[in-house]
Write an enzyme that holds these catalytic residues in place. Structure first.
Site, PDB file in Angstrom:
ATOM      1  N   SER A  18       0.790  -1.066   0.074  1.00 50.38           N
ATOM      2  CA  SER A  18       0.000  -0.037   0.064  1.00 50.38           C
ATOM      3  C   SER A  18       0.775   1.267  -0.017  1.00 50.38           C
ATOM      4  CB  SER A  18      -1.086  -0.122   1.162  1.00 50.38           C
ATOM      5  OG  SER A  18      -2.125   0.638   0.813  1.00 50.38           O
ATOM      6  N   ASP A  50      -8.786  -5.552  -6.050  1.00 47.17           N
ATOM      7  CA  ASP A  50      -8.370  -4.603  -4.948  1.00 47.17           C
ATOM      8  C   ASP A  50      -9.136  -3.146  -5.381  1.00 47.17           C
ATOM      9  OD1 ASP A  50      -7.121  -2.670  -3.498  1.00 47.17           O
ATOM     10  OD2 ASP A  50      -5.105  -3.316  -3.552  1.00 47.17           O
ATOM     11  N   HIS A  58      -6.856  -6.038  -1.454  1.00 53.43           N
ATOM     12  CA  HIS A  58      -5.835  -5.403  -0.864  1.00 53.43           C
ATOM     13  C   HIS A  58      -5.078  -5.975   0.176  1.00 53.43           C
ATOM     14  CE1 HIS A  58      -3.851  -1.653  -0.837  1.00 53.43           C
ATOM     15  NE2 HIS A  58      -4.068  -1.244   0.538  1.00 53.43           N
TER      16      HIS A  58
END
Length: 637
Positions: free
Chosen positions: A202, A310, A341
């Protein structure tokens, strides 16, 4: 088509890597030869201690002053390295640069950094990297992004300070910047072998992309996981604002230590002004946060990991970065999972650790273990069912025109590689309150098909149809107003076991397994043990395969909003999220056309315009493996 020339690295590359990368920092003094790593079965072995590892906290001055206090911001790094690096062992660095170490924290177990005994050294080390790699002859650095934790300044959400946080630390590692300890004593990295690999999920992976895009010397490889490649695409979609007002400021607030949030409030206000939520247009603020144009500066190899489902960092972040790197002949590897994610440590743990170990051993220790002669791409076809391929999109994928043909009596239209009548049109109302789930259900419901959507269905497929790449819906449309959005959804109609989108596709168990050595620091047991996970699956009569949306005000340019002319015909290209998907025999392919809808944006437009679709050139371009011939064989003739 992208060839494997951009992936293969010959065996002699090991020697080349050693020759072209600096072995020692420029300011380091010669030291006597010491112990080296032990290699067996092509990988480094855990022969160095972890409990006696050297821990340091180093501070390096950057070139930015984000809080405008007259002092350049300082980057803080926590380092853990084998004790043998004090006796001549030169080690590479595995670096995780993050804004989250003291706020959101890291991993499925939400681990924060902490100095538990107050001695100025880190005792709690999030993630498994230190436990696993330090005993194998690596240093691990957890770097606090500028404006977070022990670094000074204020976060700027993808701006220059973000981008240079890790390069500032890499400059110190390679002798180009001065670093000091907490007492101000200068410290040099005379133990470093000149090679650094960055990794993270991320925001952390985004910092790896950003660092690589600066072209900093000494960054040898990056492993961005679910990472952003363009912050505009993170909070916008083709001109449409998809997140809350001043999302950049909101995220900056979340990663700032609570005791500094009020102090950094003026910076967050500037972020909101620079982002221009009023129009959603691309500007200099977003150009500073766009790494795609700088792919030509990337010197590091890149191992991309991303979830095709995601919905946080959408899949076009990996695909656009992948395409841009390919154009620059950057050495690349890809894992494409069906989850959301999620870190690969939580969706394919054992294979991930094995692969990451070999990747770092090759690029950072220079060990020819064969990983560069293996297929470049792993794709998760079904839950825990993986395939390997030479490249992505898969070799043999060809853009294939599939025309949207008008329906009758309010029923769904058809899909065919042959164009239909060019003088037909159909009209529906932009209905932003309609949910995504409602939009794809009941495709043959005539009352809904012309009221707030248009649905197009293929005949049941006579053979599987495999797409790999980025589909594009191409619409010729006119609108009765001056503003709307245009959206396209690609749907699989047919029941089968699928990836669940609940919880991003994984469920955490109560059991644990351990990866690496254990030690006690500051009274805390640092054991490298983590909860195990299992994939979650679903069986639904339909699945949203991919989607996309375009702002009607930005059809001509992302830089300028231009009102639509009522009644004028426009050619609208709606790029969908990239996909690698197989439609099974007997299933039907569906395309749903919408205006604004809340399933894509929390700020869907409320214009409720009437949209007329003209069928003389409206179609979807599918990246079909096997091209038009495969589409015809599957029943789209």
């Amino acid at each position: 088509m992208r060839t494997t020339r951009r992936w293969w690295v010959p065996a002699v590359a090991v020697a080349v890597i050693a020759a072209v990368l600096p072995v020692t920092p420029a300011t380091a003094q010669p030291v006597s030869a010491g112990p080296g790593p032990v290699v067996a079965d092509g990988v480094t072995q855990p022969v160095f201690g972890y409990a006696d590892a050297i821990r340091e906290r180093i501070f390096v001055t950057s070139d930015v002053d984000t809080d405008a206090d007259g002092a350049l911001d300082v980057v803080a790094m926590d380092i853990i390295r084998p004790r043998a690096s004090e006796q001549g062992l030169r080690v590479p660095v595995v670096m995780d640069a993050s804004p989250y170490f003291s706020t959101v924290c890291r991993g499925n177990d939400s681990e924060c950094k902490a100095d538990l005994d107050g001695d100025g050294l880190n005792d709690r080390w999030p993630l498994f990297y230190d436990n696993y790699f330090v005993p194998r002859g690596y240093a691990v650095i957890l770097l606090d992004m500028i404006g977070t934790n022990n670094s000074t300044g204020c976060p700027v959400t993808g701006g220059r300070a973000d981008n240079i946080s890790a390069p500032t630390g890499i400059d110190w590692l390679n002798g180009r910047r001065k670093g000091v300890d907490a007492e101000g004593n200068e410290v040099v990295a005379d133990w470093h072998n000149g090679r650094t690999g960055m990794i993270g999920k991320s925001y952390d992976g985004t910092l790896a992309n950003a660092a690589a895009a600066t072209g900093v010397d000494g960054l040898t490889t990056i492993v961005p996981i679910s990472a952003i490649s363009n912050w505009y695409d993170y909070s916008r979609s083709n001109g449409l604002v998809t997140r809350a007002n001043n999302y950049s400021g909101s995220l900056a607030n979340n990663v700032t230590n609570p005791d500094r949030r009020q102090y950094c409030a003026p910076v967050r206000t500037q972020l909101g002004q620079g982002g221009d939520d009023a129009t959603g247009d691309y500007n200099d603020f977003w150009a500073e946060r766009d790494y795609l144009p700088h792919a030509g500066q990337v010197k590091a190899s890149v191992f991309v990991v991303h979830g095709i489902n995601d919905d946080n960092v959408r899949a076009d972040h990996f695909s656009k970065w992948w395409y841009a790197l390919a154009e620059q002949n950057v050495t690349r590897k890809l894992w494409l999972t069906g989850t959301g994610h999620i870190d690969p440590f939580d969706f394919r743990r054992a294979e991930w650790v094995r692969t990451l170990h070999r990747w770092f051993d090759f690029w950072l220790h220079g060990i020819d273990n064969g990983i560069m002669r293996e297929p470049a791409v792993d794709v998760e076809r079904l839950p825990d069912v993986w395939e390997t391929h030479a490249d992505w999109p898969l070799p043999g994928s060809r853009p294939t025109q599939v025309f949207l043909r008008p329906g009758t009596d309010g029923g769904p239209g058809g899909l065919s590689v042959r164009s239909g009548p060019g003088n037909r049109s159909a009209t529906f109302r932009d209905t932003p309150t309609m949910s995504q789930a409602t939009a794809i259900r009941h495709p043959s419901d005539s009352s809904a098909n012309t009221e707030n959507r248009l649905v197009f269905l293929s005949a049941p497929l006579t053979a599987p149809l495999h797409i790999s790449g980025t589909p594009i819906v191409r619409i010729k449309a006119s609108v009765d107003g001056t503003d709307t959005s245009f959206a396209g959804l690609l749907v699989d109609y047919g029941t089968r076991e699928r990836f669940s989108t609940s919880g991003d596709g994984i469920q955490t168990r109560s059991t644990e397994d351990c990866w690496g050595e254990a030690a006690t620091f500051g009274g805390y047991a640092e054991e490298g043990c983590y909860r195990q996970t299992v994939k979650t699956v679903a069986s639904n009569p339909q699945e949203l395969v991919t989607k996309g949306v375009v702002d009607g005000l930005n059809l001509d340019s992302l830089f300028v909003s231009t009102p639509l002319v009522p009644g004028a015909k426009y050619g609208v290209d709606v790029p969908l999220m990239p996909e690698d998907y197989v439609f099974e025999t007997g299933h039907q392919i569906g395309v749903v056309l919408l205006g604004s809808y809340s399933g894509y944006s929390s700020r869907a437009k409320q214009t409720r315009s009437q949209i007329t679709v003209h069928f003389d050139s409206t179609r979807i371009t599918l990246p079909v493996v096997g091209g038009r011939q495969a589409a015809v064989a599957a029943g789209l003739g």
